[in-house]
Design a protein around this motif. Structure first.
Motif, PDB file in Angstrom:
ATOM      1  N   HIS A  57    -106.437 -30.378 -18.823  1.00  0.00           N
ATOM      2  CA  HIS A  57    -105.033 -30.580 -18.795  1.00  0.00           C
ATOM      3  C   HIS A  57    -104.551 -29.531 -17.774  1.00  0.00           C
ATOM      4  O   HIS A  57    -105.067 -28.746 -17.206  1.00  0.00           O
ATOM      5  N   ASP A  63    -102.957 -26.927 -17.580  1.00  0.00           N
ATOM      6  CA  ASP A  63    -103.017 -25.621 -17.742  1.00  0.00           C
ATOM      7  C   ASP A  63    -104.364 -24.852 -17.206  1.00  0.00           C
ATOM      8  O   ASP A  63    -104.496 -23.681 -16.830  1.00  0.00           O
ATOM      9  N   GLN A 122    -105.313 -36.661 -21.404  1.00  0.00           N
ATOM     10  CA  GLN A 122    -104.875 -35.438 -20.278  1.00  0.00           C
ATOM     11  C   GLN A 122    -105.115 -35.537 -18.911  1.00  0.00           C
ATOM     12  O   GLN A 122    -104.746 -34.550 -18.025  1.00  0.00           O
ATOM     13  N   GLU A 130     -98.837 -35.799 -13.079  1.00  0.00           N
ATOM     14  CA  GLU A 130     -98.997 -35.256 -14.423  1.00  0.00           C
ATOM     15  C   GLU A 130     -99.838 -35.962 -15.421  1.00  0.00           C
ATOM     16  O   GLU A 130    -100.657 -36.825 -14.946  1.00  0.00           O
ATOM     17  N   ALA A 148     -98.386 -38.125 -20.409  1.00  0.00           N
ATOM     18  CA  ALA A 148     -97.256 -37.264 -20.500  1.00  0.00           C
ATOM     19  C   ALA A 148     -96.194 -37.654 -21.089  1.00  0.00           C
ATOM     20  O   ALA A 148     -95.671 -38.884 -20.788  1.00  0.00           O
ATOM     21  N   GLU A 192     -92.022 -36.143 -23.263  1.00  0.00           N
ATOM     22  CA  GLU A 192     -91.459 -35.387 -23.977  1.00  0.00           C
ATOM     23  C   GLU A 192     -91.074 -35.730 -25.501  1.00  0.00           C
ATOM     24  O   GLU A 192     -90.612 -36.665 -25.687  1.00  0.00           O
ATOM     25  N   ARG A 227     -92.662 -31.202 -23.197  1.00  0.00           N
ATOM     26  CA  ARG A 227     -93.336 -32.164 -22.404  1.00  0.00           C
ATOM     27  C   ARG A 227     -95.085 -32.006 -22.390  1.00  0.00           C
ATOM     28  O   ARG A 227     -95.307 -30.745 -21.940  1.00  0.00           O
ATOM     29  N   LYS A 228     -95.706 -32.663 -22.872  1.00  0.00           N
ATOM     30  CA  LYS A 228     -97.141 -32.549 -22.603  1.00  0.00           C
ATOM     31  C   LYS A 228     -98.021 -34.100 -22.743  1.00  0.00           C
ATOM     32  O   LYS A 228     -97.173 -35.108 -23.347  1.00  0.00           O
ATOM     33  N   PHE A 236    -102.014 -33.850 -27.161  1.00  0.00           N
ATOM     34  CA  PHE A 236    -101.761 -32.570 -27.642  1.00  0.00           C
ATOM     35  C   PHE A 236    -100.494 -32.650 -28.700  1.00  0.00           C
ATOM     36  O   PHE A 236    -100.718 -32.043 -29.804  1.00  0.00           O
ATOM     37  N   HIS A 237     -99.657 -33.581 -28.434  1.00  0.00           N
ATOM     38  CA  HIS A 237     -98.633 -33.662 -29.321  1.00  0.00           C
ATOM     39  C   HIS A 237     -99.294 -34.248 -30.917  1.00  0.00           C
ATOM     40  O   HIS A 237     -98.843 -33.697 -31.841  1.00  0.00           O
ATOM     41  N   TYR A 266    -107.884 -27.053 -27.426  1.00  0.00           N
ATOM     42  CA  TYR A 266    -106.377 -26.887 -27.836  1.00  0.00           C
ATOM     43  C   TYR A 266    -106.448 -27.054 -29.386  1.00  0.00           C
ATOM     44  O   TYR A 266    -105.281 -26.243 -29.825  1.00  0.00           O
TER      45      TYR A 266
END
Length: 697
Positions: free
Chosen positions: A34, A36, A433, A441, A445, A447, A452-453, A457-458, A491
């Motif tokens: 991802h 990061d 991801q 992105e 992705a 929001e 926003r990710k 992950f949400h 994560y």
């Protein structure tokens, strides 16, 4: 989960025998990363700054995915040639660590081998290794029998750009007497190559001679003194013992509920099988019916119409076969097997259809409230797969779909937590991801709740559990189970979020013919979805699965053709195709442009193992619809996504290796296996004819 085995996102890892295929592999493998994680690693800079007389890059292969330069590794192959690789504790140099076992079957056609990168292929701006301080590249090798042959190739930034590498020479050139059953060091002089050592990219072992080979690889290093010995690994000093970790029991998807519940002997076969194979949880397709008061004809659960009335309707969901379910769950609990109610459809992700899955959640809670403790479901699990909706191909519509999908998940979780002791979870793909090259992105992705990710992950943030459809048949390597699950499990560990199950596939989908209409350039296709939003909200037309093919420039739409169709089925398929044509024919340009797009599709199909054969087939003119250019091709399930064509010994070895890595994470819930009938056939070939076929949810 019905159609999740053979998605357009799962392409065969076909590579040039002299290349790393950076661009192609990155599209597949970035799914485990991802944003990061994309920055250049400070560890690389530190290693370069501290360069001495030698630098170990892959010491003992302790890291299951990347080396000390953050480089990935993997096999490459093209049928009928084949290669596989896995970390093994024996044989090895020294007292601890792993070696890399590489097996290759080189046929008269195709190619195969193994590559190791010295840079992070996921980084937006890759940092290549500066090896100017070193004069030699070194690695240790031994053969299973002795006499194994392979070519050594190297690459720099320019070779990577060309998706190729430079031949350095056969391994025999660097070993007197060739490969033997003893460990030997291969020392490759870097100055004798045309490689730019300031931007060194990787090492490739290519099996070029016909035959079967098995070798072991250890201790890849750069050296400034070729005579300096890389010491064998010694047993480390005793340390405080880590807490003993227990491998979690496994989970099983089960779809053919009605057939199962109707036969008590099958219950006992299932439960005996689960206990024999350490399965402690079943995601069981829930038998139910839906009643929507304003609909004269109720849709089947998996065939929700995109033209259904908006969410002002409130579906009433009734659990069927309740008596059988209560007895089934009671028996499962007596054997310490948990049962979660399973269901899903892509259309359920949309707000206008939320009343059905929410009604299902309410129905399961009501079912539990009316039964004894041992008769209650332990959870609810949804497999909705929003990426099967046509609107997924439009970034703006995709975000709307994902937001509605997350809103549904959040509400399901809220109801279950407030009204029961059950768990709630969903299935997610491993690739959400991945960076979408068209948007820059994450592919999924969105929001949500002000953040926003990626949707994955949400889901980990807010749900009790997720099942990752991590469909690969190898644990190690850049395109393996560990690589694709690594970012998600890390994560989950950081966030202390959902329990994460890593799903593997045992289903082998038969080749299916698909009749495509010549499509539109990507932007025009996305614009068309905005003009006809109801059409964008579908994954099925009249019960026919809609397929898409992205050739890199254009997106083509088609309909699966039934195997050996009857005249009636053939006519129904053509009617559905005409419905597609009616939506898009007015957007097409000149015949010359259409023919050019068909030619592009043909060339892509010839090079992509997901598709086989090409036949031009047009849709005849009818009424206001002119003749539509089209083509028929066969959809092929890549071998690497499933264990369905592997041996049980391979399944056990690979899933155990994945478990050994993931079980160090507290959030790991275990391996989940898709699905019962095909997994049982893999375990017990003689019993294959006794189990029921898969039921479409």
């Amino acid at each position: 989960m019905v159609d999740s085995s053979c998605r357009k996102y799962r392409k065969e890892n076909l590579v040039n025998p002299r290349c790393y295929l950076l661009c192609f592999c990155a599209a597949l493998i970035a799914a485990s990363s991802h944003a990061d994680d994309f920055a250049a690693s400070p560890r690389i800079q530190a290693l370069v700054a501290d360069a001495g007389s030698s630098l170990l890059i892959a010491d003992r292969f302790d890291q299951p995915v990347q080396n000390r330069l953050e480089g990935y590794r993997s096999t490459f192959q093209r049928s009928p040639s084949f290669s596989s690789a896995m970390r093994v504790p024996d044989p090895r140099r020294g007292d601890n660590g792993y070696s890399m076992r590489i097996e290759a079957t080189k046929a008269s056609a195709g190619f195969c081998g193994y590559w190791i990168h010295f840079f992070d292929m996921h980084a937006l701006k890759p940092t290549y290794f500066d090896a100017q301080a070193y004069t030699h590249l070194s690695f240790w090798v031994r053969g299973e029998r002795g006499g194994e042959s392979f070519n050594i190739r190297c690459s720099d930034v320019d070779w990577i750009a060309k998706e190729d590498s430079e031949l350095v020479g056969p391994v025999d050139q660097f070993l007197d007497g060739g490969v033997t059953q003893a460990w030997q060091e291969v020392i490759v002089p870097l100055r004798s190559t045309n490689i730019d050592c300031s931007q060194f990219a990787g090492l490739t072992l290519e099996f070029a001679e016909v035959g079967e080979f098995k070798i072991y690889l250890e201790d890849v290093a750069f050296k400034s003194d070729p005579n300096q010995m890389i010491p064998a690994n010694v047993k480390p000093e005793p340390q405080a013992e880590r807490p003993q970790t227990t491998t979690p029991s496994r989970t099983l998807w089960l779809w053919s509920t009605k057939e199962l519940l109707g036969s008590t002997p099958r219950w006992y076969e299932l439960f005996d099988f689960c206990q024999a194979h350490e399965i402690g949880q079943i995601w069981l397709q829930l038998p139910y019916k839906v009643e929507r008061p304003q609909l004269s004809k109720q849709p089947e659960p998996s065939k929700v119409s995109a033209t259904a009335p908006e969410s002002s309707l409130s579906a009433r969901v009734t659990v069927l076969m309740q008596r059988e379910l209560r007895s089934f769950i009671t028996e499962a609990h007596s054997r310490n097997i948990r049962i979660h109610a399973l269901d899903g459809a892509p259309e359920y992700c949309l707000t206008k259809n939320h009343d059905i899955p929410l009604g299902l959640v309410d129905a399961v809670m009501q079912f539990n409230s009316q039964g004894k403790e041992q008769e209650k479901f332990d959870g609810v699990h949804f497999d909705n797969e929003p990426y099967l909706l046509l609107g997924w191909h439009s970034p703006s519509r995709r975000e709307q779909i994902l937001r509605q999908y997350l809103e549904l998940n959040a509400e399901c979780q809220r109801r279950i937590r407030e009204g029961s002791n059950m768990q709630f979870g969903v299935d997610i793909p491993f690739w959400w991801q991945a960076t979408d090259k068209n948007t820059g992105e994450a592919t999924a992705a969105v929001e949500f709740n002000g953040v926003r990710k990626a949707a994955s992950f949400h889901c980990i943030d807010m749900l009790d559990n997720v099942g990752v459809m991590n469909y690969r048949d190898r644990a190690d390597g850049a395109d393996g189970i560990i690589a694709h699950g690594k970012a998600l499990i890390e994560y989950g560990q950081r966030q202390r979020g959902a329990t994460i199950f890593m799903g593997v596939e045992t289903f082998m989908e038969a080749d299916r013919k698909v009749w495509f209409l010549v499509g539109l350039p990507r932007k025009r296709f996305q614009q068309s979805l905005a003009v006809i939003p109801l059409f964008a909200d579908q994954s099925l037309i009249d019960g026919h699965r809609v397929r898409t093919m992205d050739d890199g420039e254009n997106i083509h739409l088609g309909i699966e053709i039934p195997h050996a169709p009857s005249d009636q089925q053939r006519a129904a398929t053509e009617r559905s195709l005409r419905r597609l044509a009616k939506q898009f024919y007015w957007l097409l340009e000149s015949d010359q442009q259409v023919e050019s797009r068909r030619a592009t599709a043909k060339s892509v199909i010839a090079a992509d193992s997901q598709w086989r054969t090409f036949e031009s087939r047009d849709l005849a003119e009818e009424g206001e619809i002119p003749r539509m250019r089209g083509f028929v091709t066969e959809s092929v399930m890549p071998s690497k996504v499933t264990f369905g064509d592997d041996l049980m010994v391979d399944f056990d070895e690979q899933t155990s290796a994945a478990e050994n890595y993931f079980q160090d994470f507290d959030c790991f819930g275990g391996i989940a296996i898709h699905f019962y009938e095909t997994y049982r056939s893999l375990c017990e070939p003689a019993a294959a004819e006794k189990v029921a076929p898969k039921q479409t949810p």
